[in-house]
Scaffold this motif. Structure first.
Motif, PDB file in Angstrom:
ATOM      1  N   TRP A 152     -38.046 -23.778  -2.828  1.00 56.98           N
ATOM      2  CA  TRP A 152     -36.599 -23.987  -2.807  1.00 56.98           C
ATOM      3  C   TRP A 152     -36.274 -25.470  -2.620  1.00 56.98           C
ATOM      4  N   ILE A 153     -37.034 -26.126  -1.731  1.00 56.90           N
ATOM      5  CA  ILE A 153     -36.804 -27.555  -1.494  1.00 56.90           C
ATOM      6  C   ILE A 153     -37.038 -28.345  -2.780  1.00 56.90           C
ATOM      7  N   MET A 154     -38.097 -27.995  -3.490  1.00 61.61           N
ATOM      8  CA  MET A 154     -38.380 -28.686  -4.750  1.00 61.61           C
ATOM      9  C   MET A 154     -37.242 -28.480  -5.744  1.00 61.61           C
ATOM     10  N   LEU A 155     -36.756 -27.258  -5.858  1.00 66.78           N
ATOM     11  CA  LEU A 155     -35.635 -26.985  -6.762  1.00 66.78           C
ATOM     12  C   LEU A 155     -34.395 -27.783  -6.369  1.00 66.78           C
ATOM     13  N   SER A 156     -34.146 -27.879  -5.067  1.00 63.12           N
ATOM     14  CA  SER A 156     -32.953 -28.601  -4.612  1.00 63.12           C
ATOM     15  C   SER A 156     -33.038 -30.079  -4.943  1.00 63.12           C
ATOM     16  N   GLU A 157     -34.244 -30.638  -4.913  1.00 60.43           N
ATOM     17  CA  GLU A 157     -34.408 -32.053  -5.239  1.00 60.43           C
ATOM     18  C   GLU A 157     -34.326 -32.283  -6.753  1.00 60.43           C
ATOM     19  N   VAL A 158     -34.871 -31.368  -7.524  1.00 59.67           N
ATOM     20  CA  VAL A 158     -34.836 -31.511  -8.987  1.00 59.67           C
ATOM     21  C   VAL A 158     -33.410 -31.377  -9.511  1.00 59.67           C
ATOM     22  N   PHE A 159     -32.642 -30.427  -8.930  1.00 56.73           N
ATOM     23  CA  PHE A 159     -31.286 -30.150  -9.430  1.00 56.73           C
ATOM     24  C   PHE A 159     -30.205 -30.764  -8.545  1.00 56.73           C
ATOM     25  N   ARG A 160     -30.562 -31.768  -7.775  1.00 51.47           N
ATOM     26  CA  ARG A 160     -29.579 -32.408  -6.891  1.00 51.47           C
ATOM     27  C   ARG A 160     -28.387 -32.915  -7.706  1.00 51.47           C
ATOM     28  N   GLY A 161     -27.192 -32.492  -7.291  1.00 47.11           N
ATOM     29  CA  GLY A 161     -25.971 -32.896  -7.985  1.00 47.11           C
ATOM     30  C   GLY A 161     -25.560 -31.956  -9.105  1.00 47.11           C
ATOM     31  N   ASP A 162     -26.461 -31.025  -9.486  1.00 42.58           N
ATOM     32  CA  ASP A 162     -26.133 -30.062 -10.546  1.00 42.58           C
ATOM     33  C   ASP A 162     -26.730 -28.701 -10.178  1.00 42.58           C
ATOM     34  N   GLU A 163     -26.370 -28.229  -8.991  1.00 43.82           N
ATOM     35  CA  GLU A 163     -26.931 -26.976  -8.483  1.00 43.82           C
ATOM     36  C   GLU A 163     -26.567 -25.785  -9.361  1.00 43.82           C
ATOM     37  N   GLU A 164     -25.432 -25.873 -10.030  1.00 38.70           N
ATOM     38  CA  GLU A 164     -24.990 -24.762 -10.865  1.00 38.70           C
ATOM     39  C   GLU A 164     -26.000 -24.457 -11.962  1.00 38.70           C
ATOM     40  N   LYS A 165     -26.626 -25.486 -12.519  1.00 34.79           N
ATOM     41  CA  LYS A 165     -27.614 -25.269 -13.585  1.00 34.79           C
ATOM     42  C   LYS A 165     -28.828 -24.524 -13.041  1.00 34.79           C
ATOM     43  N   CYS A 166     -29.205 -24.839 -11.809  1.00 28.23           N
ATOM     44  CA  CYS A 166     -30.322 -24.121 -11.191  1.00 28.23           C
ATOM     45  C   CYS A 166     -29.977 -22.641 -11.025  1.00 28.23           C
ATOM     46  N   HIS A 167     -28.779 -22.347 -10.552  1.00 30.47           N
ATOM     47  CA  HIS A 167     -28.375 -20.951 -10.353  1.00 30.47           C
ATOM     48  C   HIS A 167     -28.292 -20.204 -11.685  1.00 30.47           C
ATOM     49  N   GLN A 168     -27.925 -20.911 -12.735  1.00 32.43           N
ATOM     50  CA  GLN A 168     -27.899 -20.281 -14.060  1.00 32.43           C
ATOM     51  C   GLN A 168     -29.295 -19.869 -14.494  1.00 32.43           C
ATOM     52  N   LEU A 169     -30.273 -20.739 -14.243  1.00 31.89           N
ATOM     53  CA  LEU A 169     -31.654 -20.415 -14.598  1.00 31.89           C
ATOM     54  C   LEU A 169     -32.185 -19.269 -13.747  1.00 31.89           C
ATOM     55  N   LEU A 170     -31.808 -19.255 -12.472  1.00 35.63           N
ATOM     56  CA  LEU A 170     -32.249 -18.171 -11.591  1.00 35.63           C
ATOM     57  C   LEU A 170     -31.736 -16.819 -12.079  1.00 35.63           C
ATOM     58  N   LYS A 171     -30.521 -16.812 -12.601  1.00 34.81           N
ATOM     59  CA  LYS A 171     -29.963 -15.565 -13.143  1.00 34.81           C
ATOM     60  C   LYS A 171     -30.611 -15.206 -14.476  1.00 34.81           C
ATOM     61  N   GLN A 172     -30.961 -16.231 -15.242  1.00 35.56           N
ATOM     62  CA  GLN A 172     -31.532 -15.985 -16.571  1.00 35.56           C
ATOM     63  C   GLN A 172     -32.974 -15.482 -16.491  1.00 35.56           C
ATOM     64  N   TYR A 173     -33.699 -15.949 -15.437  1.00 35.28           N
ATOM     65  CA  TYR A 173     -35.095 -15.557 -15.267  1.00 35.28           C
ATOM     66  C   TYR A 173     -35.298 -14.951 -13.877  1.00 35.28           C
ATOM     67  N   PRO A 174     -34.671 -13.809 -13.605  1.00 32.64           N
ATOM     68  CA  PRO A 174     -34.722 -13.244 -12.257  1.00 32.64           C
ATOM     69  C   PRO A 174     -36.094 -12.715 -11.862  1.00 32.64           C
ATOM     70  N   GLU A 175     -36.923 -12.372 -12.826  1.00 31.26           N
ATOM     71  CA  GLU A 175     -38.205 -11.743 -12.529  1.00 31.26           C
ATOM     72  C   GLU A 175     -39.359 -12.732 -12.438  1.00 31.26           C
ATOM     73  N   GLN A 176     -39.113 -13.978 -12.664  1.00 32.77           N
ATOM     74  CA  GLN A 176     -40.204 -14.946 -12.612  1.00 32.77           C
ATOM     75  C   GLN A 176     -39.719 -16.256 -12.006  1.00 32.77           C
ATOM     76  N   SER A 177     -40.673 -17.018 -11.505  1.00 30.65           N
ATOM     77  CA  SER A 177     -40.335 -18.304 -10.896  1.00 30.65           C
ATOM     78  C   SER A 177     -40.026 -19.324 -11.981  1.00 30.65           C
ATOM     79  N   ILE A 178     -38.879 -19.946 -11.885  1.00 27.97           N
ATOM     80  CA  ILE A 178     -38.525 -20.944 -12.907  1.00 27.97           C
ATOM     81  C   ILE A 178     -39.401 -22.189 -12.778  1.00 27.97           C
ATOM     82  N   LEU A 179     -40.074 -22.353 -11.646  1.00 29.36           N
ATOM     83  CA  LEU A 179     -40.979 -23.491 -11.491  1.00 29.36           C
ATOM     84  C   LEU A 179     -42.216 -23.343 -12.371  1.00 29.36           C
ATOM     85  N   HIS A 180     -42.507 -22.107 -12.806  1.00 27.09           N
ATOM     86  CA  HIS A 180     -43.688 -21.861 -13.627  1.00 27.09           C
ATOM     87  C   HIS A 180     -43.362 -21.752 -15.108  1.00 27.09           C
TER      88      HIS A 180
END
Length: 421
Positions: free
Chosen positions: A7-35
């Motif tokens: 989660w910390i890594m995601l927050s640093e990668v998407f800093r300032g654009d958290e909405e895009k991270c949440h969109q990816l989380l919804k798009q790929y709910p069954e797998q880690s977007i980091l992979h």
């Protein structure tokens, strides 16, 4: 599904654009977007080139070290799958991916919350009024939220503590960073008196100007209503008020002591545009009561609110002399100091005004360039720049703060300065 380090890594990668991270989380709910294949995500325009670059450069061990630092310093890490995560933030734009917290986490669940904002260079009138309003409202059970800056923020936190109430400080730096230095003791007292401090930034993160406007969305998102105590036209605190308006929340303003003083120009504008004037703590307390009478202690609370109609609060304590700024503090640029910093002022090249070299973000330069030709309404800018609406509004707000762009009635924007003839 995700570890805290992830989660910390995601927050640093998407800093300032958290909405895009949440969109990816919804798009790929069954797998880690980091992979996922991030190069392919960038090719599909699901992430930006900046986010791809951050991902490729960010060492996962750094995120693990942040987690270890938090454990060592007893800083809580709150993620979207934590029980303590404030679900009300999901109702608004780009909720945080990680919150670092110290203090009473149950305050994040409080419904009776009031955010108090205003200028750092506050007058005695502004400080006194913010202090007294916060003290009286907090004494009736309303949690006071502010940004722990000097000026109005500090007065609001101090007032809440004086009223034996609770207060939340939303920081624009790492939890272990002493900024601003003048509020070091206040931050300690907030925790000692059962309050809470939260931030989106990991330990060791210095304060930067762009952090504060982005931080202000949390000040609005956590509150049921916002009180603007005193603010000039380009105050960063008005960004909080704008977020509150977008979220359909009540915005209160303390009437200015002078319509001619620049310190009051932002409040004057908001009152003109329909904000609710506040003449006593009763105006705020009655709002909380009328929204939902079960939220507060019914008849007893209502009577207490009405008693303020003829009430003259006691004097607030005299302000302490500010400590001299250190060299490190002088290097920190916040959203209000930028407008007074000579290095941040626009430069004239004999034909037109140009952005100062300190503004390196190409998005800011692109938006400013669109306005150099002629004033444009928001819809035109959205179509021309292709940025998400919330991102464009943040850029326009920051350009307003540093005095480069002016927001006119009807949602029309223009370059603030005209070329010299």
């Amino acid at each position: 599904m995700y570890t805290k380090a992830e989660w910390i890594m995601l927050s640093e990668v998407f800093r300032g654009d958290e909405e895009k991270c949440h969109q990816l989380l919804k798009q790929y709910p069954e797998q880690s977007i980091l992979h996922l294949d991030w190069n392919q995500l960038a090719a599909n325009h699901q992430i930006t080139e900046v986010q791809l670059s951050r991902f490729l450069k960010f060492d996962f061990a750094t995120a693990e070290n942040y987690e270890k630092d938090c454990w060592r310093m007893q800083i809580g890490i709150i993620t979207p799958d934590s029980e303590e995560y404030p679900t009300r933030l999901y109702h608004y734009m780009h909720p945080p991916i990680v919150l670092y917290a110290v203090g009473d986490l149950t305050l994040l669940d409080e419904v009776n919350t009031l955010t108090v904002v205003g200028t750092r260079g506050a007058s005695e009138y502004g400080r006194k009024t913010a202090y007294l309003m916060s003290r009286e409202v907090a004494s009736k059970g309303v949690v006071i939220i502010s940004g722990c800056a000097v000026g109005i923020d500090a007065a609001a936190h101090q007032g809440a503590l004086a009223g034996k109430g609770k207060t939340i400080a939303v920081l624009g730096c790492g939890m272990d960073v002493n900024y601003p230095a003048d509020n070091y003791r206040l931050r300690k007292e907030i925790i000692a008196r059962g309050g809470l401090q939260i931030t989106e930034y990991p330990p060791g993160t210095r304060a930067f100007g762009s952090f504060f406007p982005h931080r202000n969305r949390l000040l609005a998102g956590l509150a049921r209503a916002v009180l603007v105590a005193e603010a000039p036209y380009r105050s960063g605190s008005l960004i909080t008020a704008e977020y509150a308006v977008e979220q359909g929340k009540e915005v209160f303003c303390i009437p200015p002591y002078s319509i001619w003083d620049p310190k009051c120009s932002g409040v004057t504008r908001y009152l003109r545009d329909g904000a609710t004037p506040v003449f006593s703590p009763a105006d705020i307390l009655l709002h909380f009561f009328t929204v939902d009478s079960s939220m507060l202690s019914s008849e007893k609370f209502l009577q207490a609110a009405l008693e303020y109609s003829d009430h003259h609060p006691n004097r607030m304590p005299k302000p302490k002399k500010p400590k001299p700024k250190t060299f490190d503090d002088a290097k920190v640029l916040d959203s209000e100091s930028q407008s007074s910093d000579e290095a941040q002022k626009p430069q004239h090249n004999s034909t037109r005004w140009v952005l100062p070299p300190q503004i390196t973000d190409q998005r800011f330069r692109d938006v400013f360039a669109l306005l150099e030709e002629r004033p444009k309404v928001l819809d035109e800018l959205i179509g021309a720049c292709g940025l998400p609406v919330h991102e464009l509004l943040e850029i326009l707000s920051e350009l307003e703060i540093v005095g480069l762009v002016e927001n006119h009635s009807g949602g029309r924007y223009s370059v603030k300065f005209e070329p010299k003839m």
